[in-house]
Motif scaffolding. Structure first.
Motif, mmCIF file in Angstrom:
data_model
loop_
_atom_site.group_PDB
_atom_site.id
_atom_site.type_symbol
_atom_site.label_atom_id
_atom_site.label_comp_id
_atom_site.label_asym_id
_atom_site.label_seq_id
_atom_site.Cartn_x
_atom_site.Cartn_y
_atom_site.Cartn_z
ATOM 1 N N GLU A 56 20.229 -7.287 -17.126
ATOM 2 C CA GLU A 56 19.755 -7.205 -18.511
ATOM 3 C C GLU A 56 20.107 -5.841 -19.103
ATOM 4 N N PRO A 57 21.372 -5.633 -19.462
ATOM 5 C CA PRO A 57 21.802 -4.307 -19.928
ATOM 6 C C PRO A 57 21.129 -3.848 -21.216
ATOM 7 N N GLN A 58 20.532 -4.756 -21.973
ATOM 8 C CA GLN A 58 19.850 -4.369 -23.208
ATOM 9 C C GLN A 58 18.334 -4.220 -23.032
ATOM 10 N N ASN A 59 17.840 -4.413 -21.812
ATOM 11 C CA ASN A 59 16.412 -4.234 -21.539
ATOM 12 C C ASN A 59 16.206 -2.803 -21.028
ATOM 13 N N PHE A 60 15.779 -1.922 -21.928
ATOM 14 C CA PHE A 60 15.736 -0.494 -21.604
ATOM 15 C C PHE A 60 14.558 -0.103 -20.715
ATOM 16 N N GLU A 61 13.631 -1.024 -20.509
ATOM 17 C CA GLU A 61 12.486 -0.743 -19.645
ATOM 18 C C GLU A 61 12.922 -0.257 -18.269
ATOM 19 N N PHE A 62 13.957 -0.867 -17.727
ATOM 20 C CA PHE A 62 14.349 -0.557 -16.352
ATOM 21 C C PHE A 62 15.205 0.703 -16.257
ATOM 22 N N GLU A 109 23.665 5.772 -19.657
ATOM 23 C CA GLU A 109 23.893 4.326 -19.741
ATOM 24 C C GLU A 109 22.973 3.689 -20.778
ATOM 25 N N ALA A 110 21.716 4.119 -20.796
ATOM 26 C CA ALA A 110 20.770 3.588 -21.785
ATOM 27 C C ALA A 110 21.203 3.963 -23.201
ATOM 28 N N LEU A 111 21.584 5.200 -23.390
ATOM 29 C CA LEU A 111 22.011 5.664 -24.714
ATOM 30 C C LEU A 111 23.285 4.953 -25.159
ATOM 31 N N LYS A 112 24.211 4.732 -24.243
ATOM 32 C CA LYS A 112 25.443 3.995 -24.559
ATOM 33 C C LYS A 112 25.129 2.579 -25.033
ATOM 34 N N ASN A 113 24.108 1.977 -24.433
ATOM 35 C CA ASN A 113 23.763 0.595 -24.759
ATOM 36 C C ASN A 113 22.860 0.474 -25.979
ATOM 37 N N GLY A 114 22.545 1.629 -26.601
ATOM 38 C CA GLY A 114 21.838 1.562 -27.872
ATOM 39 C C GLY A 114 20.403 2.018 -27.866
ATOM 40 N N PHE A 115 19.931 2.624 -26.788
ATOM 41 C CA PHE A 115 18.549 3.115 -26.760
ATOM 42 C C PHE A 115 18.390 4.274 -27.753
ATOM 43 N N LYS A 116 17.342 4.212 -28.608
ATOM 44 C CA LYS A 116 17.189 5.215 -29.669
ATOM 45 C C LYS A 116 15.779 5.796 -29.772
ATOM 46 N N ASP A 117 14.879 5.393 -28.893
ATOM 47 C CA ASP A 117 13.477 5.809 -29.012
ATOM 48 C C ASP A 117 13.277 7.192 -28.381
ATOM 49 N N SER A 126 0.824 -1.212 0.000
ATOM 50 C CA SER A 126 0.000 0.000 0.000
ATOM 51 C C SER A 126 0.858 1.263 0.000
ATOM 52 N N LEU A 127 1.997 1.206 0.711
ATOM 53 C CA LEU A 127 2.952 2.307 0.703
ATOM 54 C C LEU A 127 4.221 1.796 0.037
ATOM 55 N N ILE A 128 4.465 2.250 -1.197
ATOM 56 C CA ILE A 128 5.577 1.718 -1.982
ATOM 57 C C ILE A 128 6.902 2.293 -1.494
ATOM 58 N N ASP A 129 7.838 1.405 -1.254
ATOM 59 C CA ASP A 129 9.188 1.788 -0.836
ATOM 60 C C ASP A 129 9.979 2.127 -2.101
ATOM 61 N N GLU A 130 10.060 3.409 -2.424
ATOM 62 C CA GLU A 130 10.670 3.813 -3.687
ATOM 63 C C GLU A 130 12.179 3.600 -3.707
ATOM 64 N N ASP A 131 12.832 3.651 -2.554
ATOM 65 C CA ASP A 131 14.272 3.364 -2.517
ATOM 66 C C ASP A 131 14.534 1.895 -2.864
ATOM 67 N N ALA A 132 13.730 1.012 -2.302
ATOM 68 C CA ALA A 132 13.868 -0.415 -2.626
ATOM 69 C C ALA A 132 13.591 -0.650 -4.106
ATOM 70 N N LEU A 133 12.584 0.041 -4.620
ATOM 71 C CA LEU A 133 12.227 -0.112 -6.031
ATOM 72 C C LEU A 133 13.360 0.372 -6.928
ATOM 73 N N ALA A 134 13.956 1.517 -6.577
ATOM 74 C CA ALA A 134 15.071 2.046 -7.366
ATOM 75 C C ALA A 134 16.242 1.076 -7.376
ATOM 76 N N LEU A 135 16.544 0.487 -6.223
ATOM 77 C CA LEU A 135 17.647 -0.472 -6.144
ATOM 78 C C LEU A 135 17.391 -1.675 -7.054
ATOM 79 N N LEU A 136 16.166 -2.173 -7.043
ATOM 80 C CA LEU A 136 15.824 -3.335 -7.863
ATOM 81 C C LEU A 136 15.866 -2.996 -9.350
ATOM 82 N N TYR A 137 15.421 -1.795 -9.716
ATOM 83 C CA TYR A 137 15.521 -1.371 -11.113
ATOM 84 C C TYR A 137 16.995 -1.296 -11.540
#
Length: 472
Positions: free
Chosen positions: A398-404, A427-435, A380-391
Motif C-alpha cells: 500500500e504505497p499510498q498508506n502513509f501510516e506504515f 519514500e513517503a514524501l515522494k509518494n505525496g505525504f504532506k502532513d 509480551s516481548l515485541i520482536d521489533e525486527d519482525a515488526l519493522a519487516l512487516l511495516y
C-alpha cells in the motif's frame, strides 16, 4: 396470562422497565446509548423501530455488529431494508479489545433486554456484520441458541470446528468477486451443505465493503421466506410470489449482461430458497440449458483456471511471510516487491477472471501482513525486527498508506537507525505525504528531527522545514 406490552401513542412507544423507569422509544429514528442494564450505564446499544411498528404482533430482530465503535453507522446501513421487510434493529456496543466471552455475555443481555421491552419473535432473531463485525456475528448463534441466522458481509466462518449439526443456523453470505474472502465464502458453502445448514451466498457487483440496499433487503427476505417454509410464521403466497419474480428478473438481468456464471449461481440459491414453496422444474430447465451453453462453459473454465492459480500463489504468500517474519529476512523484500508488480499486472490486465484474482490476492496478502502485525504486537516481548519487516512490506503493498512509513520512521529512530528512517521519510514524501505537523510530532524522532538531513528532505519536498539547515 398474556404478557402486557407498552402502549403505542402516536409516534412514540412508552415502555416500563423492571425498575419502573420510563423509556421513550421513537419509531423511525436510530436511538443511541440505550442502557443494557438499568444499573450499568456503560453497557449500551442502539435501536431502530420501523415506522409501521405496533405492539399488535411479534417482530423479527436483527442484531448488527461493528467492532470499531461504529455500531450506529453499521445499523444505519440496514434501516431501509428493515423498513421494507419489517425488522427491528439493535446494535450492541461491542469492541474488538473486549474478550470474546464478555462480548457474548453482553450480546445475550442485549437480546434479553430488547425481548423484554418489545414484542420480539423468539424464533426470528438474527445477527449481521461486515468484515470483523461479520466474523463476530458468525460466532453468536454458536453460543446463543436463540439466534437463528447470520448475514455475513465480506467474511466467512472463521472456525468450522465450532459448528454442530445439533445447532444449525441460517447463513447468508454476501461478497463480491474482488474480495479476498470470495473463495473462502464458496468453500464454506460446501461445508454448510454437508452440515445441512440452510445457506445462500449472494454475490454483488460493487467493489465496496457493503452491498447495495437491494442485497441487504434480499438477505432479510431470505430469512422471512425460510420462516414461512418452516411454518414459524404463516405463509404469505403473495409475498413468496413477489420475491420469486424479483429473483427471476435478477437472473434475466445477469444473463442479458453476459454475467452467466453469476446467473447460474443465483439460480442455485433460488433452488434452496423456493424449493419448499413451489415447483421449480421450469427453473431447473433454464439452469440446465445455461450449463450446456458453450459461452458459459468457457467462462467456467477460465474462472477455474484463475482459482487454481490463486490457490498456488496464496500458499506461497503464506509460507514466505511466516518464514520471513521468523528469520527477519529483509533480503526477501525484493521478492515481495516483484510479487506486488505481478499482482498489479493481473489487476490491470484484460482477463476478467485474472483481474478479479489480482484484487483478491492483494487483499489476501494485505490481510496476512496485518494479521502478523497484530500477532507480533500481542506478544509480551515485541520482536521489533519482525515488526519493522512487516511495516516495510505494508509500504510495498500500500504505497499510498502513509501510516506504515511513519511507523518505520518512528521504530527506526527509536533504535537510532537513522539511515532507514531517512530512507522511508523520503519514500513517503515522494509518494505525496504532506502532513508536516504529524511528521514533527512523530514519536521517538526528537533527535532525528533536528538533524540537517531530516530537515533538508522536508525542505526539498515540502518547501519549508521547522529547523534551519546548517551544513558543516
Amino acid at each position: 396470562m398474556k404478557k402486557k406490552y407498552a402502549i403505542l401513542f402516536l409516534s412514540a412507544v412508552f415502555l416500563q422497565s423492571a425498575l419502573a423507569q420510563q423509556l421513550v422509544l421513537k419509531k423511525g429514528t436510530i436511538l443511541e446509548a440505550l442502557p443494557v442494564n438499568d444499573s450499568v450505564a456503560t453497557d449500551t446499544y442502539s435501536l431502530y423501530l420501523p415506522t409501521n411498528f405496533t405492539t399488535d404482533k411479534k417482530w423479527p430482530l436483527l442484531l448488527i455488529f461493528d467492532l470499531n465503535g461504529k455500531e450506529k453507522q453499521a445499523l444505519s446501513m440496514f434501516v431501509q431494508a428493515a423498513e421494507a421487510e419489517g425488522y427491528i434493529l439493535a446494535a450492541p456496543q461491542i469492541l474488538d479489545s473486549v474478550s470474546l466471552s464478555n462480548s457474548m455475555i453482553k450480546t445475550s443481555k442485549v437480546v434479553q433486554r430488547v425481548a423484554n421491552i418489545l414484542p420480539i419473535h423468539r424464533s426470528r432473531i438474527y445477527t449481521a456484520g461486515a468484515s470483523s463485525g461479520a466474523r463476530f456475528a458468525n460466532l453468536v448463534p454458536v453460543f446463543i441458541k436463540d439466534v437463528k441466522g447470520v448475514i455475513s458481509i465480506g467474511a466467512s466462518i472463521a472456525n468450522t470446528d465450532l459448528l454442530s449439526v445439533k445447532r444449525p443456523f441460517h447463513f447468508v453470505g454476501m461478497t463480491n468477486k474482488n474480495n479476498y474472502n470470495f473463495t473462502e465464502m464458496l468453500a464454506i458453502k460446501k461445508v454448510l451443505d454437508r452440515f445441512r445448514f440452510p445457506n445462500q451466498v449472494l454475490i454483488y457487483e460493487e467493489q465496496t465493503d457493503w452491498p447495495s440496499l437491494d442485497y441487504l433487503k434480499k438477505a432479510l427476505q431470505l430469512f422471512t421466506l425460510s420462516s414461512m417454509g418452516k411454518r414459524v410464521i404463516a405463509k404469505d403466497s403473495v409475498y413468496v410470489e413477489n420475491a420469486f419474480q424479483e429473483d427471476i428478473a435478477k437472473v434475466n438481468q445477469l444473463k442479458n449482461t453476459q454475467k452467466l456464471l453469476q446467473a447460474e449461481q443465483y439460480m442455485s440459491e433460488m433452488m434452496a430458497t423456493y424449493g419448499v414453496h413451489k415447483n421449480l422444474d421450469s427453473l431447473r430447465a433454464v439452469q440446465r440449458d445455461l450449463r450446456r451453453d458453450k459461452v458459459f462453459r468457457g467462462m467456467k473454465r477460465a474462472e477455474n483456471a484463475a482459482f487454481f492459480k490463486e490457490t498456488l500463489l496464496k500458499e506461497d504468500y503464506q509460507y514466505y511471510i511466516e518464514e520471513d517474519v521468523v528469520t527477519h529476512n529483509f533480503n526477501n523484500l525484493g521478492w515481495w516487491n516483484y510479487q506486488k508488480s505481478e499482482i498489479d499486472k493481473f489487476i490491470s490486465g484484460s482477463n476478467r477472471y485474472e483481474k478479479e484474482m489480482g484484487n483478491r490476492l492483494l487483499g489476501y496478502v494485505n490481510a496476512l501482513a496485518e494479521d502478523n502485525i497484530d500477532i507480533v504486537n500481542s506478544e509480551s516481548l515485541i520482536d521489533e525486527d519482525a515488526l519493522a519487516l512487516l511495516y516495510m512490506l505494508k509500504t510495498i503493498l500500500e504505497p499510498q498508506n502513509f501510516e506504515f512509513y511513519l511507523k518505520i520512521i518512528s521504530l527506526s529512530a527509536k533504535n537510532e537507525d537513522f539511515g532507514t528512517a531517512l530512507f522511508y521519510l523520503e519514500e513517503a514524501l515522494k509518494n505525496g505525504f504532506k502532513d508536516m505537523d504529524t511528521l514533527y510530532k512523530l514519536e521517538n524522532t526528537a533527535l532525528l528531527r533536528i538533524t540537517p538531513k531530516f530537515n533538508k528532505l522536508v525542505s526539498k519536498y515540502l518547501k519549508d522545514a521547522r529547523y534551519d539547515i546548517i551544513e558543516e
